[in-house]
Write a protein that holds these residues in place. Sequence first.
Motif, PDB file in Angstrom:
ATOM      1  N   LYS A 114     -30.735 -14.625 -12.784  1.00 47.45           N
ATOM      2  CA  LYS A 114     -30.499 -14.253 -11.798  1.00 47.45           C
ATOM      3  C   LYS A 114     -31.798 -14.399 -10.798  1.00 47.45           C
ATOM      4  O   LYS A 114     -32.105 -14.790  -9.616  1.00 47.45           O
ATOM      5  CB  LYS A 114     -30.018 -13.261 -10.768  1.00 47.45           C
ATOM      6  N   GLU A 164     -19.110 -15.412  -8.058  1.00 47.81           N
ATOM      7  CA  GLU A 164     -20.525 -14.636  -8.138  1.00 47.81           C
ATOM      8  C   GLU A 164     -21.524 -15.482  -8.412  1.00 47.81           C
ATOM      9  O   GLU A 164     -22.592 -15.688  -8.176  1.00 47.81           O
ATOM     10  CB  GLU A 164     -19.976 -13.851  -9.953  1.00 47.81           C
ATOM     11  N   LEU A 203     -19.238 -15.618 -15.672  1.00 46.68           N
ATOM     12  CA  LEU A 203     -19.037 -14.584 -13.916  1.00 46.68           C
ATOM     13  C   LEU A 203     -17.669 -15.592 -13.205  1.00 46.68           C
ATOM     14  O   LEU A 203     -17.817 -16.844 -13.908  1.00 46.68           O
ATOM     15  CB  LEU A 203     -20.424 -14.950 -13.558  1.00 46.68           C
ATOM     16  N   THR A 204     -17.652 -15.125 -12.074  1.00 44.74           N
ATOM     17  CA  THR A 204     -16.278 -15.788 -11.791  1.00 44.74           C
ATOM     18  C   THR A 204     -16.604 -16.952 -11.052  1.00 44.74           C
ATOM     19  O   THR A 204     -18.235 -16.572 -10.607  1.00 44.74           O
ATOM     20  CB  THR A 204     -15.912 -14.276 -10.547  1.00 44.74           C
ATOM     21  N   ILE A 223     -28.063 -11.601 -17.766  1.00 43.40           N
ATOM     22  CA  ILE A 223     -27.055 -12.238 -16.232  1.00 43.40           C
ATOM     23  C   ILE A 223     -28.720 -12.193 -15.056  1.00 43.40           C
ATOM     24  O   ILE A 223     -28.916 -12.483 -14.312  1.00 43.40           O
ATOM     25  CB  ILE A 223     -26.002 -11.977 -15.746  1.00 43.40           C
ATOM     26  N   SER A 239     -24.930 -14.973 -21.730  1.00 49.06           N
ATOM     27  CA  SER A 239     -23.839 -14.152 -21.630  1.00 49.06           C
ATOM     28  C   SER A 239     -21.625 -14.364 -22.161  1.00 49.06           C
ATOM     29  O   SER A 239     -21.721 -15.596 -21.965  1.00 49.06           O
ATOM     30  CB  SER A 239     -23.116 -14.276 -20.376  1.00 49.06           C
TER      31      SER A 239
END
Length: 347
Positions: free
Chosen positions: A69, A86, A82-83, A65, A78
């Motif tokens: 990013k 996010e 992630l939401t 992650i 992952s």
Amino acid sequence: MHIYGFARGATLAAAVLVAAPALAYDISGAGATFPLPVYARWAQSYSKETGDRVNYQSIGSGGGIRQVKARTVTFGASDQPLTAAELEAAGLIQWPQVAGGVVAIVNLDGLKAGDLVLDGPTLARIYLGEIARWDDAAIAALNPKSKLPAQPIVVVHRSDGSGTTFCFTDYLSHASAKWKETVGENVAVDWPLGMGAKGNEGVANNVATAKGAIGYVEFAYAKQSGSTVVHMVNHDGRVVAPSKESFRAAADNADWAHAPGFFRLLTDQPGAQSWPIAAATFILLPKTPKDAEAARVALKFFDWAFVKGGAAAEELDYEPMPSSVIALIRKSWSENLKDAEGKPLVR
């Protein structure tokens, strides 16, 4: 919809690439250890077929992650999705690439795989330290035909952050309100008790050498290491064994169509055949990548895996995503991925 000629047939797309080796491309990815065996197998086969190389580093979900990013890799991977918020904040999209399962393993004399059955509440109480012996009444009630030893339970858990731990602790949070309140779910948690070990190998080795031990590992590794696997009572109250069929049932019963950003966990899914500690592993890609061509090659690779990688996934005890989910994923690619000029990345 397929990309890069897959709609006309994967063989044609491969032939074009092999005929022009000068166009071969290297892409980089990093993240979860859970899917490493199948990603490595896919990458090897894909490179032979196309000339493109996929360099994947299994550094853990958190590392994957962070790197995607920071845009230091083409894609991240992952086991902890992630939401939607996010993803939006980081300028990423994600999708589930393959599913698998986490299993409890034990070291108990005289018991072989499947001889021991546990349910979620009992497993949580073991990891909370409330059940400390194998002949406890709660375990005996689930195993009336098994001879349980009168010995202490040795709890083993991961010492490093991992998606396997996230899946396992998320399941315990579903099974036990006390676990959710006092420990919770994450890639690393403050364990109430037990000995820590690094990686699936470390957990399996500690369980193998400590009489009365219990731990949790990815199913593919449990099979490879010959560990004694526990069967589980699932969401519907049925005793199930870990298998590609029970992982498939969990994936099929998940409502992906109404999951923003594909944020969906496969733990404790309904269904008579569903394995309760199932997990999908996710790919993360920038919506507007710095290197559009590298991103296209990554998409080509993952689409190839959807089309041609199912047999290899099943051989390694993973479960390919259902065709209905793959259709949703391809739709997400076409709607969300753009190059620097705002043009669709998928063409």
